[in-house]
Design an enzyme around this catalytic site. Structure first.
Site, PDB file in Angstrom:
ATOM      1  N   ARG A   1     -75.813   5.675 -27.778  1.00 51.24           N
ATOM      2  CA  ARG A   1     -74.974   4.436 -27.640  1.00 51.24           C
ATOM      3  C   ARG A   1     -75.370   3.358 -27.949  1.00 51.24           C
ATOM      4  O   ARG A   1     -74.764   2.231 -27.733  1.00 51.24           O
ATOM      5  CB  ARG A   1     -74.089   4.569 -26.583  1.00 51.24           C
ATOM      6  CG  ARG A   1     -73.446   5.861 -26.301  1.00 51.24           C
ATOM      7  CD  ARG A   1     -72.387   5.793 -25.033  1.00 51.24           C
ATOM      8  NE  ARG A   1     -73.139   5.699 -23.933  1.00 51.24           N
ATOM      9  CZ  ARG A   1     -72.327   5.557 -22.592  1.00 51.24           C
ATOM     10  NH1 ARG A   1     -71.116   5.678 -22.551  1.00 51.24           N
ATOM     11  NH2 ARG A   1     -73.341   5.761 -21.534  1.00 51.24           N
ATOM     12  N   ASP A   2     -76.780   3.053 -28.471  1.00 52.62           N
ATOM     13  CA  ASP A   2     -77.554   1.815 -28.548  1.00 52.62           C
ATOM     14  C   ASP A   2     -78.440   1.862 -29.731  1.00 52.62           C
ATOM     15  O   ASP A   2     -79.654   1.634 -29.740  1.00 52.62           O
ATOM     16  CB  ASP A   2     -78.146   1.448 -27.365  1.00 52.62           C
ATOM     17  CG  ASP A   2     -78.266  -0.169 -27.440  1.00 52.62           C
ATOM     18  OD1 ASP A   2     -77.812  -0.942 -27.960  1.00 52.62           O
ATOM     19  OD2 ASP A   2     -79.187  -0.598 -26.558  1.00 52.62           O
ATOM     20  N   ILE A   3     -77.994   2.367 -31.055  1.00 54.37           N
ATOM     21  CA  ILE A   3     -78.718   2.558 -32.182  1.00 54.37           C
ATOM     22  C   ILE A   3     -78.969   0.982 -32.595  1.00 54.37           C
ATOM     23  O   ILE A   3     -77.957   0.397 -33.204  1.00 54.37           O
ATOM     24  CB  ILE A   3     -78.400   3.671 -33.112  1.00 54.37           C
ATOM     25  CG1 ILE A   3     -78.356   4.981 -32.377  1.00 54.37           C
ATOM     26  CG2 ILE A   3     -78.901   3.488 -34.143  1.00 54.37           C
ATOM     27  CD1 ILE A   3     -77.815   6.019 -33.377  1.00 54.37           C
ATOM     28  N   THR A  58     -75.351  -2.940 -28.052  1.00 53.68           N
ATOM     29  CA  THR A  58     -75.702  -4.262 -28.391  1.00 53.68           C
ATOM     30  C   THR A  58     -74.471  -4.742 -29.536  1.00 53.68           C
ATOM     31  O   THR A  58     -73.875  -3.875 -30.391  1.00 53.68           O
ATOM     32  CB  THR A  58     -76.913  -4.049 -29.423  1.00 53.68           C
ATOM     33  OG1 THR A  58     -77.936  -3.587 -28.376  1.00 53.68           O
ATOM     34  CG2 THR A  58     -77.418  -5.450 -29.843  1.00 53.68           C
TER      35      THR A  58
END
Length: 188
Positions: A1-3, A58
Site C-alpha cells: 500500500r506504499d509503492i 504516500t
C-alpha cells in the site's frame, strides 16, 4: 500500500568477464539486475474479495479509492501506484501534485485528472502511455489487474525502442509549468 520510488531497490550483479551472458538489457558491466520492493510497514494481506479501509500511503501515489469517504479499497490500489511510479520513472515528476493545481492534488487524484505534457512525453513510446492510462483508471474494477499489466504490449513489444535510448531532458523546477491550467494549455 506504499509503492513509490523510495521503496524500490535494485540489486545489481556485476559482470566479471565479457564472456558472461547478460540476463537482460542491462548496462554493459551488469550481469543481472533484480528489482525488490522494500518497506512493508503498511503492507496487509487481503484476499480477492476482501477490502481494507485504512487511510495510508504516500499522497502523490495513493489511489482515489483510498481518499474516498467510504475508503473501501482492494489490492488494486497498488496498480494505481504502479501507474504513478511508471509516470515518474519516465519523466521525473508525478502526474498529481499541489504544484499543478488548481485543483489541488487530492482533487486531481479523486478525479483521475492528469495529462502527458509536452515536451516531457514527446519522445516516450505510445505503448508506455497506454499502460499508464490503463493503470490510472478511476474505477478500480476497470483498472488493469496484475496479470493484465504484465501482459501489456509495452513489456513484450519488440518493435518499441528500449527506454535507455529515449532522450530526456533533465527536469528543472523552473522549467516546469506552474499550474495545472498552464500544463493543460501546453498540451493543447
Amino acid at each position: 500500500r506504499d509503492i513509490k520510488p523510495e521503496n524500490i531497490l535494485l540489486n545489481i550483479v556485476p559482470r566479471t568477464s565479457s564472456s558472461q551472458k547478460q540476463t537482460g538489457p542491462w548496462d554493459e558491466n551488469e550481469l543481472d539486475v533484480s528489482v525488490k520492493i522494500a518497506d512493508f510497514g503498511l503492507a496487509k494481506f487481503i484476499g480477492e474479495l476482501k477490502f481494507t479501509n485504512t487511510l495510508c500511503g504516500t499522497p502523490a501515489y495513493v489511489a482515489p479509492e483510498v481518499l474516498n469517504s467510504s475508503r473501501k479499497y482492494s489490492k488494486n490500489i497498488d496498480l494505481w501506484s504502479a501507474g504513478v511510479l511508471l509516470y515518474v520513472c519516465l519523466v521525473g515528476f508525478p502526474p498529481f501534485s499541489d504544484e499543478l493545481g488548481p485543483p489541488n492534488m487530492r482533487e486531481q487524484i479523486i478525479s483521475a485528472k492528469y495529462a502527458f505534457y509536452s515536451p516531457y512525453f514527446d519522445a516516450i513510446d505510445d505503448l508506455a502511455l497506454d499502460l499508464i492510462t490503463k493503470l490510472l483508471v478511476l474505477d478500480p474494477d476497470q483498472r488493469l489487474n496484475i496479470q493484465q499489466a504484465i501482459d501489456h504490449p509495452w513489456f513484450n513489444d519488440d518493435s518499441s525502442a528500449p527506454l535507455d535510448t529515449v532522450t530526456r531532458s533533465p527536469i528543472k523546477g523552473s522549467s516546469l509549468p506552474k499550474t495545472y491550467t498552464e500544463l493543460s494549455q501546453m498540451q493543447s
